[in-house]
Design a protein around this motif. Structure first.
Motif, PDB file in Angstrom:
ATOM      1  N   ARG A  94     -66.274 -22.586 -19.363  1.00  0.00           N
ATOM      2  CA  ARG A  94     -66.388 -24.027 -19.556  1.00  0.00           C
ATOM      3  C   ARG A  94     -67.804 -24.490 -19.238  1.00  0.00           C
ATOM      4  N   ALA A  95     -68.374 -25.293 -20.109  1.00  0.00           N
ATOM      5  CA  ALA A  95     -69.734 -25.793 -19.943  1.00  0.00           C
ATOM      6  C   ALA A  95     -69.862 -26.646 -18.684  1.00  0.00           C
ATOM      7  N   THR A  96     -70.992 -26.486 -17.998  1.00  0.00           N
ATOM      8  CA  THR A  96     -71.286 -27.301 -16.816  1.00  0.00           C
ATOM      9  C   THR A  96     -72.663 -27.955 -16.913  1.00  0.00           C
ATOM     10  N   THR A  97     -73.337 -27.757 -18.037  1.00  0.00           N
ATOM     11  CA  THR A  97     -74.617 -28.426 -18.294  1.00  0.00           C
ATOM     12  C   THR A  97     -74.596 -28.949 -19.729  1.00  0.00           C
ATOM     13  N   LYS A  98     -75.487 -29.870 -19.995  1.00  0.00           N
ATOM     14  CA  LYS A  98     -75.591 -30.418 -21.341  1.00  0.00           C
ATOM     15  C   LYS A  98     -75.913 -29.315 -22.339  1.00  0.00           C
ATOM     16  N   ALA A  99     -76.854 -28.438 -22.000  1.00  0.00           N
ATOM     17  CA  ALA A  99     -77.244 -27.357 -22.914  1.00  0.00           C
ATOM     18  C   ALA A  99     -76.054 -26.460 -23.228  1.00  0.00           C
ATOM     19  N   GLU A 100     -75.263 -26.119 -22.211  1.00  0.00           N
ATOM     20  CA  GLU A 100     -74.068 -25.282 -22.434  1.00  0.00           C
ATOM     21  C   GLU A 100     -73.043 -26.011 -23.288  1.00  0.00           C
ATOM     22  N   LEU A 101     -72.873 -27.313 -23.042  1.00  0.00           N
ATOM     23  CA  LEU A 101     -71.923 -28.112 -23.818  1.00  0.00           C
ATOM     24  C   LEU A 101     -72.321 -28.155 -25.282  1.00  0.00           C
ATOM     25  N   VAL A 102     -73.572 -28.427 -25.544  1.00  0.00           N
ATOM     26  CA  VAL A 102     -74.055 -28.501 -26.928  1.00  0.00           C
ATOM     27  C   VAL A 102     -73.892 -27.145 -27.608  1.00  0.00           C
ATOM     28  N   LYS A 103     -74.298 -26.088 -26.930  1.00  0.00           N
ATOM     29  CA  LYS A 103     -74.201 -24.745 -27.522  1.00  0.00           C
ATOM     30  C   LYS A 103     -72.747 -24.361 -27.798  1.00  0.00           C
ATOM     31  N   ALA A 104     -71.884 -24.547 -26.815  1.00  0.00           N
ATOM     32  CA  ALA A 104     -70.469 -24.180 -26.988  1.00  0.00           C
ATOM     33  C   ALA A 104     -69.839 -24.996 -28.114  1.00  0.00           C
ATOM     34  N   SER A 105     -70.125 -26.285 -28.148  1.00  0.00           N
ATOM     35  CA  SER A 105     -69.544 -27.149 -29.179  1.00  0.00           C
ATOM     36  C   SER A 105     -70.024 -26.744 -30.565  1.00  0.00           C
ATOM     37  N   GLU A 106     -71.316 -26.555 -30.707  1.00  0.00           N
ATOM     38  CA  GLU A 106     -71.867 -26.187 -32.018  1.00  0.00           C
ATOM     39  C   GLU A 106     -71.414 -24.791 -32.435  1.00  0.00           C
ATOM     40  N   ASP A 107     -71.398 -23.848 -31.495  1.00  0.00           N
ATOM     41  CA  ASP A 107     -70.956 -22.484 -31.818  1.00  0.00           C
ATOM     42  C   ASP A 107     -69.503 -22.466 -32.283  1.00  0.00           C
ATOM     43  N   GLN A 108     -68.637 -23.167 -31.566  1.00  0.00           N
ATOM     44  CA  GLN A 108     -67.216 -23.184 -31.919  1.00  0.00           C
ATOM     45  C   GLN A 108     -66.994 -23.929 -33.234  1.00  0.00           C
ATOM     46  N   PHE A 109     -67.736 -25.013 -33.442  1.00  0.00           N
ATOM     47  CA  PHE A 109     -67.591 -25.766 -34.688  1.00  0.00           C
ATOM     48  C   PHE A 109     -68.040 -24.906 -35.877  1.00  0.00           C
ATOM     49  N   THR A 110     -69.101 -24.161 -35.690  1.00  0.00           N
ATOM     50  CA  THR A 110     -69.568 -23.245 -36.733  1.00  0.00           C
ATOM     51  C   THR A 110     -68.512 -22.189 -37.036  1.00  0.00           C
ATOM     52  N   LYS A 111     -67.866 -21.667 -35.998  1.00  0.00           N
ATOM     53  CA  LYS A 111     -66.804 -20.660 -36.195  1.00  0.00           C
ATOM     54  C   LYS A 111     -65.646 -21.230 -37.018  1.00  0.00           C
ATOM     55  N   ILE A 112     -65.297 -22.494 -36.744  1.00  0.00           N
ATOM     56  CA  ILE A 112     -64.229 -23.129 -37.527  1.00  0.00           C
ATOM     57  C   ILE A 112     -64.592 -23.071 -39.008  1.00  0.00           C
ATOM     58  N   TRP A 113     -65.799 -23.484 -39.343  1.00  0.00           N
ATOM     59  CA  TRP A 113     -66.192 -23.572 -40.750  1.00  0.00           C
ATOM     60  C   TRP A 113     -66.414 -22.213 -41.383  1.00  0.00           C
ATOM     61  N   GLU A 114     -66.792 -21.229 -40.600  1.00  0.00           N
ATOM     62  CA  GLU A 114     -66.878 -19.872 -41.144  1.00  0.00           C
ATOM     63  C   GLU A 114     -65.493 -19.401 -41.563  1.00  0.00           C
TER      64      GLU A 114
ATOM     65  N   SER B  69     -63.469 -31.042 -23.575  1.00  0.00           N
ATOM     66  CA  SER B  69     -62.087 -31.062 -24.061  1.00  0.00           C
ATOM     67  C   SER B  69     -61.991 -31.515 -25.509  1.00  0.00           C
ATOM     68  N   ALA B  70     -62.781 -32.511 -25.877  1.00  0.00           N
ATOM     69  CA  ALA B  70     -62.711 -33.053 -27.239  1.00  0.00           C
ATOM     70  C   ALA B  70     -63.516 -32.239 -28.240  1.00  0.00           C
ATOM     71  N   THR B  71     -64.329 -31.308 -27.755  1.00  0.00           N
ATOM     72  CA  THR B  71     -65.138 -30.486 -28.661  1.00  0.00           C
ATOM     73  C   THR B  71     -64.790 -29.008 -28.483  1.00  0.00           C
ATOM     74  N   ALA B  72     -65.543 -28.299 -27.698  1.00  0.00           N
ATOM     75  CA  ALA B  72     -65.433 -26.837 -27.616  1.00  0.00           C
ATOM     76  C   ALA B  72     -64.011 -26.345 -27.348  1.00  0.00           C
ATOM     77  N   SER B  73     -63.317 -26.955 -26.407  1.00  0.00           N
ATOM     78  CA  SER B  73     -61.950 -26.504 -26.104  1.00  0.00           C
ATOM     79  C   SER B  73     -60.998 -26.777 -27.257  1.00  0.00           C
ATOM     80  N   HIS B  74     -61.108 -27.946 -27.862  1.00  0.00           N
ATOM     81  CA  HIS B  74     -60.267 -28.263 -29.013  1.00  0.00           C
ATOM     82  C   HIS B  74     -60.650 -27.383 -30.209  1.00  0.00           C
ATOM     83  N   TYR B  75     -61.927 -27.067 -30.333  1.00  0.00           N
ATOM     84  CA  TYR B  75     -62.362 -26.209 -31.423  1.00  0.00           C
ATOM     85  C   TYR B  75     -61.795 -24.805 -31.252  1.00  0.00           C
TER      86      TYR B  75
END
Length: 180
Positions: free
Chosen positions: A3-23, A158-164
């Motif tokens: 689970r992300a604990t910094t903004k950089a981790e949150l952005v990376k996890a969210s974008e990475d997971q969102f990219t995986k969805i679309w792949e 919760s609304a991004t990476a975890s839901h993704y």
């Protein structure tokens, strides 16, 4: 996935997971993208309501969209001085499953193409909002009174990476069953 604990981790996890969805989504044919889930016995013993609620990819995408809207509305309202809980009345963390069913019902006439457009746009909006916030605003406990005992970042995760991650698991199972 930790689970992300910094903004950089949150952005990376969210974008990475969102990219995986679309792949995954883009690996499906048009017919497979609009097909009804055929999970059958694979989910018969699963207790989570979403296995019975979500019938297709559209349902998954509108679920993500609606949770983006919850996050955006909650943050924007509270930032503008309107004290509002994350979950709208009459829901709470024990009854939010009913809210998810309402989201599902609301979107039964939404097309797959429209759901895709909506979630792509709402993800972008969420990421722009996250980008506008500092590490302190996102991950300092009680930085905002309206986050109560949690951090704003925890809600964003919760609304991004975890839901993704949740969506990825459903899409992977769909991919597995649709190509049997």
């Amino acid at each position: 996935m930790s689970r992300a604990t910094t903004k950089a981790e949150l952005v990376k996890a969210s974008e990475d997971q969102f990219t995986k969805i679309w792949e995954l989504v883009n690996s499906l044919s048009g017919d497979e993208q609009e097909a009804t889930f055929a999970f059958g016995d694979l989910v018969a013993n699963k207790k989570e309501a979403h296995w019975k609620r979500d019938k297709n990819l559209r349902d998954v995408l509108v679920h993500l969209y609606e949770w983006h809207q919850l996050l955006l509305d909650w943050i924007q309202s509270n930032q503008h001085g309107k004290n509002q809980p994350f979950l709208p009345e009459p829901y709470n963390w024990k009854t939010y499953g009913k809210m998810n069913v309402e989201f599902w019902e609301k979107h039964q006439t939404t097309t797959y193409v429209m759901a895709r457009t909506m979630v792509l746009a709402s993800h972008k909006e969420v990421m722009q909002l996250i980008d506008s916030l500092s590490d302190k605003e996102l991950f300092e406990k009680k930085h905002f009174a309206w986050t109560e005992t949690s951090t704003l970042g925890a809600y964003c995760v919760s609304a991004t990476a975890s839901h993704y991650d949740w969506a990825i698991n459903k899409i992977k199972l769909h991919l597995k069953t649709v190509r049997k």
